[in-house]
Design a protein around this motif. Structure first.
Motif, PDB file in Angstrom:
ATOM      1  N   GLY A  24      87.044  99.285  53.389  1.00  0.00           N
ATOM      2  CA  GLY A  24      87.883 100.161  54.127  1.00  0.00           C
ATOM      3  C   GLY A  24      88.915  99.959  55.004  1.00  0.00           C
ATOM      4  O   GLY A  24      90.604 100.699  55.223  1.00  0.00           O
ATOM      5  N   VAL A  25      89.562  98.633  54.107  1.00  0.00           N
ATOM      6  CA  VAL A  25      90.444  98.062  55.348  1.00  0.00           C
ATOM      7  C   VAL A  25      91.621  97.335  53.745  1.00  0.00           C
ATOM      8  O   VAL A  25      91.400  97.123  53.015  1.00  0.00           O
ATOM      9  CB  VAL A  25      90.495  96.825  55.688  1.00  0.00           C
ATOM     10  CG1 VAL A  25      92.239  95.867  56.788  1.00  0.00           C
ATOM     11  CG2 VAL A  25      89.837  97.018  56.928  1.00  0.00           C
ATOM     12  N   THR A  26      92.412  97.667  54.004  1.00  0.00           N
ATOM     13  CA  THR A  26      93.871  97.980  52.632  1.00  0.00           C
ATOM     14  C   THR A  26      94.946  96.621  53.774  1.00  0.00           C
ATOM     15  O   THR A  26      95.218  96.673  52.122  1.00  0.00           O
ATOM     16  CB  THR A  26      94.735  99.785  52.120  1.00  0.00           C
ATOM     17  OG1 THR A  26      95.653 100.078  53.401  1.00  0.00           O
ATOM     18  CG2 THR A  26      93.215 100.370  52.354  1.00  0.00           C
ATOM     19  N   ALA A  27      95.136  96.197  54.604  1.00  0.00           N
ATOM     20  CA  ALA A  27      95.944  96.014  54.910  1.00  0.00           C
ATOM     21  C   ALA A  27      95.858  95.330  56.093  1.00  0.00           C
ATOM     22  O   ALA A  27      95.630  95.536  56.845  1.00  0.00           O
ATOM     23  CB  ALA A  27      97.918  96.018  54.476  1.00  0.00           C
ATOM     24  N   VAL A  28      95.508  93.364  55.766  1.00  0.00           N
ATOM     25  CA  VAL A  28      95.795  93.095  57.653  1.00  0.00           C
ATOM     26  C   VAL A  28      97.034  92.268  57.645  1.00  0.00           C
ATOM     27  O   VAL A  28      97.355  91.266  56.966  1.00  0.00           O
ATOM     28  CB  VAL A  28      94.566  92.308  57.558  1.00  0.00           C
ATOM     29  CG1 VAL A  28      94.392  91.360  59.087  1.00  0.00           C
ATOM     30  CG2 VAL A  28      93.262  92.759  56.718  1.00  0.00           C
ATOM     31  N   LEU A  29      97.313  92.827  59.227  1.00  0.00           N
ATOM     32  CA  LEU A  29      98.503  91.655  59.134  1.00  0.00           C
ATOM     33  C   LEU A  29      98.260  90.592  60.751  1.00  0.00           C
ATOM     34  O   LEU A  29      96.884  91.221  60.916  1.00  0.00           O
ATOM     35  CB  LEU A  29      99.912  92.818  59.771  1.00  0.00           C
ATOM     36  CG  LEU A  29     100.214  93.702  58.956  1.00  0.00           C
ATOM     37  CD1 LEU A  29      99.450  94.740  58.537  1.00  0.00           C
ATOM     38  CD2 LEU A  29     101.656  93.732  58.826  1.00  0.00           C
TER      39      LEU A  29
END
Length: 415
Positions: A24-29
């Motif tokens: 469910g996570v599309t991007a991590v910063l």
């Protein structure tokens, strides 16, 4: 869901890895992140304690969730600033984070909530400290009242050393010693609902056999084969729920990660300390075993919907992490040395930097965490130490007894 992880240590690398596994996570910063985190996240050069800068980044990047890793940004009010802009944030308010920011405040909350803990006195000068030390007797336990990066506690039979530590800190909490094996229990909470994670055990002292000075943590393992049955249920009933209720009563509900540090004494579990964030290095082993999506869990806590979250799923087996520390740690660490063998799966970066020539170099006291899971605690331990064996860092040090006593069945609960 776009997620911003605030911090740049081993705990944040473990969080970033867990978030990256969440479908469910599309991007991590990450801000500021580290070279290991760069493998799964986009890095931003932002000071994690700068509330305005973190908030601006969260808004500009349109993130759906901010996850604050270290204690300093929490105590500085970064979570408050992020939430004020309408962005969901996993981490307590500055007022609630006083559970970690002040040992005196935490003791006051525990007393009001009826939480089982050690007797203690807050002392501000040598006369008060000496009186407290004499009342409790050795081993002497002296804690810096404020944040100290996990190294503000001295446990010693040397009265002079206890007094010296108190003088160095200024304001301290002197406690009676709690005898028994220690346990770290992480609890995810939205202030009302609370979900415990797997109990873990970490190793604070620098040397094998728990010798030498305290550190931020030299290794950890989970689960605990020797833990009493019903331990988590007991701690939730006697510690966590009363504490959360007391925080609500004070008008400062605690939402985020409540870290409960425990001693399993002859009289039962007793709280050693509260922290307001994931522990490091316990996070590395606990999240290695979590099968449920991490982003969904933390988002539920940040948005007050934890009560409706599905029951957590855990991988069978066990996990072990061994910290590779720089020379001279926990004193002023040797830094700037080239690291090789740190690019393999399971190596979590804690204190590293990428030099201009592209080499990976040490940049802190705790440099790497070799983390492995396995079908048994013994298998996980062997795999973790195999990872350590492949790391080359001049002057480095690590403990060789992480999880050893548990594997051999040598941990005994006080009668």
């Amino acid at each position: 869901m776009r997620v911003l992880v605030v911090g740049g240590g081993g705990r944040e690398h473990a969080l970033a890895l867990g978030l990256a596994r969440d479908p469910g996570v599309t991007a991590v910063l990450a801000a500021p992140g580290n070279p290991g985190i760069a493998g799964v996240a986009e890095l931003r050069a932002v000071d994690p304690t700068d509330a305005a800068a973190v908030t601006r980044l969260a808004v500009e990047e349109a993130v759906d969730l901010v996850v604050i890793g270290p204690e300093a940004p929490l105590v500085a009010g970064v979570a408050d600033a992020v939430r004020a802009k309408g962005v969901a944030c996993f981490g307590p308010s500055a007022e609630a984070a006083r559970l970690e920011g002040s040992k005196t405040f935490a003791k006051d909350v525990m007393t009001a909530a009826g939480v089982p803990t050690a007797r203690a006195y807050t002392c501000v000068d040598e006369t008060e400290t000496a009186k407290a030390l004499d009342e409790f007797g050795p081993p002497y336990v002296v804690k810096n009242d404020g944040l100290a990066a996990g190294k503000g506690v001295v446990v010693t039979d040397d009265r002079a050393a206890a007094l010296a530590h108190a003088a160095e800190c200024g304001r301290v909490v002197v406690e009676e010693y709690l005898a028994g094996p220690e346990v770290s229990l992480f609890v995810v909470t939205d202030g009302e609902a609370a979900v415990p994670l797997l109990p873990a055990q970490d190793f604070k002292r620098i040397g094998d056999g728990d010798t030498g000075p305290n550190t931020g943590g030299m290794g950890a393992y989970a689960p605990l084969p020797w833990a009493p049955s019903g331990l988590v249920d007991e701690v939730m009933a006697d510690v966590v729920r009363p504490t959360l209720a007391e925080m609500r009563r004070r008008g400062t509900p605690f939402a985020g990660l409540l870290y409960v540090g425990l001693a399993i004494t002859a009289a039962g579990p007793r709280v050693i300390e509260f922290n307001a964030r994931f522990g490091d290095p316990e996070t590395q082993v606990v999240l290695a075993l979590l099968e449920s999506p991490l982003g969904g869990l933390l988002h539920a806590a940040a948005t007050g919907t934890l009560a409706g979250h599905p029951a957590l799923r855990w991988q069978d087996g066990a996990a072990v992490t061994v910290v590779v520390a720089a020379g001279n740690y926990p004193g002023s660490p040797r830094t700037g040395d080239v690291i090789t063998g740190a690019e393999r799966p399971g190596i979590i970066h804690a204190g590293t930097r990428r030099a201009e020539d592209g080499t990976l170099r040490s940049a802190g006291g705790r440099v790497l965490c070799a983390t492995a899971a396995g079908p048994s605690l013994a298998a996980a331990r062997d795999a973790a130490y195999a990872l350590v064996g492949g790391v080359e860092l001049a002057g480095s040090q690590h403990r060789r007894d992480i999880a050893g006593a548990a594997v051999r069945g040598e941990i005994r609960l006080p009668a």
